[in-house]
Design a protein around this motif. Sequence first.
Motif, PDB file in Angstrom:
ATOM      1  N   THR A  50       0.826  -1.211   0.000  1.00 14.60           N
ATOM      2  CA  THR A  50       0.000   0.000   0.000  1.00 14.60           C
ATOM      3  C   THR A  50       0.862   1.263   0.000  1.00 14.60           C
ATOM      4  OG1 THR A  50      -0.296  -0.130   2.410  1.00 14.60           O
ATOM      5  CG2 THR A  50      -2.037  -1.060   1.039  1.00 14.60           C
ATOM      6  N   VAL A  92      -1.686  -2.551  -8.742  1.00 18.25           N
ATOM      7  CA  VAL A  92      -2.902  -2.768  -7.949  1.00 18.25           C
ATOM      8  C   VAL A  92      -3.632  -4.020  -8.419  1.00 18.25           C
ATOM      9  CG1 VAL A  92      -5.182  -1.815  -7.386  1.00 18.25           C
ATOM     10  CG2 VAL A  92      -3.163  -0.359  -7.280  1.00 18.25           C
ATOM     11  N   THR A  93      -3.704  -4.214  -9.717  1.00 19.42           N
ATOM     12  CA  THR A  93      -4.375  -5.397 -10.256  1.00 19.42           C
ATOM     13  C   THR A  93      -3.678  -6.677  -9.800  1.00 19.42           C
ATOM     14  OG1 THR A  93      -5.134  -4.151 -12.174  1.00 19.42           O
ATOM     15  CG2 THR A  93      -5.110  -6.540 -12.389  1.00 19.42           C
ATOM     16  N   ALA A  96      -4.074  -7.002  -5.709  1.00 19.44           N
ATOM     17  CA  ALA A  96      -5.413  -7.085  -5.115  1.00 19.44           C
ATOM     18  C   ALA A  96      -5.756  -8.448  -4.523  1.00 19.44           C
ATOM     19  CB  ALA A  96      -6.465  -6.656  -6.135  1.00 19.44           C
ATOM     20  N   SER A 101      -9.817  -7.172  -0.437  1.00 18.53           N
ATOM     21  CA  SER A 101     -10.643  -6.046  -0.873  1.00 18.53           C
ATOM     22  C   SER A 101     -10.605  -4.875   0.098  1.00 18.53           C
ATOM     23  CB  SER A 101     -12.080  -6.502  -1.099  1.00 18.53           C
ATOM     24  OG  SER A 101     -12.616  -7.018   0.099  1.00 18.53           O
ATOM     25  N   HIS A 103      -8.098  -3.548   1.500  1.00 18.46           N
ATOM     26  CA  HIS A 103      -6.988  -2.668   1.136  1.00 18.46           C
ATOM     27  C   HIS A 103      -7.022  -2.317  -0.347  1.00 18.46           C
ATOM     28  CE1 HIS A 103      -5.140  -3.176   5.050  1.00 18.46           C
ATOM     29  NE2 HIS A 103      -5.342  -4.473   4.940  1.00 18.46           N
ATOM     30  N   ALA A 104      -7.441  -3.252  -1.188  1.00 16.12           N
ATOM     31  CA  ALA A 104      -7.433  -3.019  -2.634  1.00 16.12           C
ATOM     32  C   ALA A 104      -8.524  -2.039  -3.064  1.00 16.12           C
ATOM     33  CB  ALA A 104      -7.590  -4.336  -3.386  1.00 16.12           C
ATOM     34  N   LEU A 107      -7.425   1.571  -3.050  1.00 17.24           N
ATOM     35  CA  LEU A 107      -6.395   1.763  -4.076  1.00 17.24           C
ATOM     36  C   LEU A 107      -7.041   1.822  -5.457  1.00 17.24           C
ATOM     37  CD1 LEU A 107      -3.553  -0.600  -2.801  1.00 17.24           C
ATOM     38  CD2 LEU A 107      -3.757   1.885  -2.510  1.00 17.24           C
ATOM     39  N   ARG A 108      -8.024   0.963  -5.696  1.00 17.40           N
ATOM     40  CA  ARG A 108      -8.741   0.993  -6.983  1.00 17.40           C
ATOM     41  C   ARG A 108      -9.490   2.310  -7.158  1.00 17.40           C
ATOM     42  NH1 ARG A 108     -10.617  -4.777  -5.890  1.00 17.40           N
ATOM     43  NH2 ARG A 108      -9.227  -6.049  -7.135  1.00 17.40           N
TER      44      ARG A 108
END
Length: 141
Positions: A50, A92-93, A96, A101, A103-104, A107-108
């Motif tokens: 992150t 990120v992809t 992930a 989810s 944390h992702a 970011l998304r």
Amino acid sequence: MSTPQSNPAGDSARHSFPGTSEEGHSHTEAPSVSPQVRDIAEVPAVEVITTAAVHLMSAAAVKCGLAEGADAEELKDLDEARKLITALAGFVTAAAPEIGSQHAGPLRDGLRSLQLAFREASMVLDAPGQGPGEKFTGPVN
């Protein structure tokens, strides 16, 4: 997680890279760093991931002209922003599934905001799916 097979020296061994200040020191010596500095082995992977993503986001935001201050327009460089956003999208992809989810998701969201900011700042519109990072995220509307 360490096991005796994967870490023969045991969990107490410190890891350093050649050329660092710890090279040649025995593991019984106290490290010469302040208590506030953490050994990289103590930092959870999700925190490293992150943090790296936030650095990419911050750099991309500046390059999209979103910096604060009177010089924001001077710092704008959409070619550089495209590279940073694409790198962030791939990062990120790929990360992930590993970070979950919780944390992702943020970011998304940040990535999508940057993709939209890039589109707004650009004088030449990319075709759907051809914008920065869209090969990883799909078209952004």
